[in-house]
Scaffold this motif. Sequence first.
Motif, PDB file in Angstrom:
ATOM      1  N   ASN A 158      -4.835  -8.839  -2.230  1.00  0.00           N
ATOM      2  CA  ASN A 158      -5.521  -8.033  -1.221  1.00  0.00           C
ATOM      3  C   ASN A 158      -6.920  -8.557  -0.925  1.00  0.00           C
ATOM      4  N   GLU A 185       0.786   4.284  -2.760  1.00  0.00           N
ATOM      5  CA  GLU A 185       0.517   5.676  -2.370  1.00  0.00           C
ATOM      6  C   GLU A 185       1.646   6.591  -2.827  1.00  0.00           C
ATOM      7  N   ARG A 244       0.816  -1.211   0.000  1.00  0.00           N
ATOM      8  CA  ARG A 244       0.000   0.000   0.000  1.00  0.00           C
ATOM      9  C   ARG A 244       0.852   1.265   0.000  1.00  0.00           C
ATOM     10  N   TYR A 288      -5.684  -0.610  -9.072  1.00  0.00           N
ATOM     11  CA  TYR A 288      -5.121  -1.157  -7.837  1.00  0.00           C
ATOM     12  C   TYR A 288      -6.198  -1.849  -6.996  1.00  0.00           C
ATOM     13  N   THR A 289      -7.383  -1.283  -6.963  1.00  0.00           N
ATOM     14  CA  THR A 289      -8.450  -1.799  -6.109  1.00  0.00           C
ATOM     15  C   THR A 289      -9.097  -3.054  -6.677  1.00  0.00           C
TER      16      THR A 289
END
Length: 371
Positions: free
Chosen positions: A321, A175, A171, A195-196
């Motif tokens: 994730n 960022e 993460r 990314y999500t």
Amino acid sequence: MGSLYKQKNRNGTEGRIWWLKYYANGRPVRESSRTDEETVARNLLKEREGRAVVGLPVLPRVDRTRYDEAADDLKRHYETTGCRSWREVKARFDHLAGFFTGWRVAATGSADVDKYVTRRQSAEASNGTINRELGVLSKMLRLAHENGKLLRLPRIRKLKEAAPRAGFFEREQFEAVRRQFPRRPDLQAAITLAYTYGWRIQSEVLALERRCLDLDAGTLRLDPGTTKNDEGRVIYLTPEVKALLAAQVERVRGLERRLKRIVPALFPYFKGRHRGEPIRDFRKAWATACVAVGLGTVDPVTKKKAAHKLRHDFRRTAVRNMVNAGVPERVAMTVTGHRTRSVFDRYHIVSPADLQEAARKIAGITAGITG
């Protein structure tokens, strides 16, 4: 009883090619042997007569079938069955055609395939890419065999492929890279979406149209036929992604007012001569951002920047994730668009951080036992 003969040319002279005449189902059949050797022509006549006597269909001359015909048959097979999209395999056909066009299919052997592999390796194609191309060639030859256009299948040996890439984003790394686009909130939204949810940046995220976004329902969709496997996809937006896309829609509406025309794209160019068109790519900007945060390098001679993190790493990251967060694997596969479990498992990579977390949990368990 069949016979051999030679046709007359327009000038009255005798041609050199032998022709066959035989009977099938009581009807005369005339066919060129495509040879001037009488022995070869007579053997072909016997084969034709033998099949006709027992009522078998007369097979085409397999030695006449060329690569081009076999390739057309496979293309037609893909179109009629819908098992693969032309967009997915076109590049593989192009590479194969550059080498095999004009070849007789029956004369294609393992040694010829090895020559093709050598040529592709000299062009710095990866073993994985070459294997995908050989897979298309193998399918093409099998189809020709099924259609009676090839009697013997050559052995095609696949190459050993490199281990699947294990890159992913922690993460804090994500960022850090995202902060390198302070003047490009559109790209911040695009990479956050990738990314999500693990969607492909170039072919899925950047190709999105605004009609695919429903902010009231909080959903985003990919239409059937727009994805690699041609299957549609629908996701529900997280609050972070929803806010970023809502802001992006407002920016696009402002662009429409300036251009005085409709802009369908969700991620269009805002400047330059391509204003209003979908963003095609941003590789240079990506490499610059990665270099700025220590995730890339600069060639000392050419000054060219290279990113050590690929945008495709977002797919592995999203899979990892979601699984770590407890999302059922079947649901995660639906979100990312992985059709098969084997490919999904390749993307579910364990990171050093995962192993460290496992060690902490194990330490807690053993501490409770010893205590």
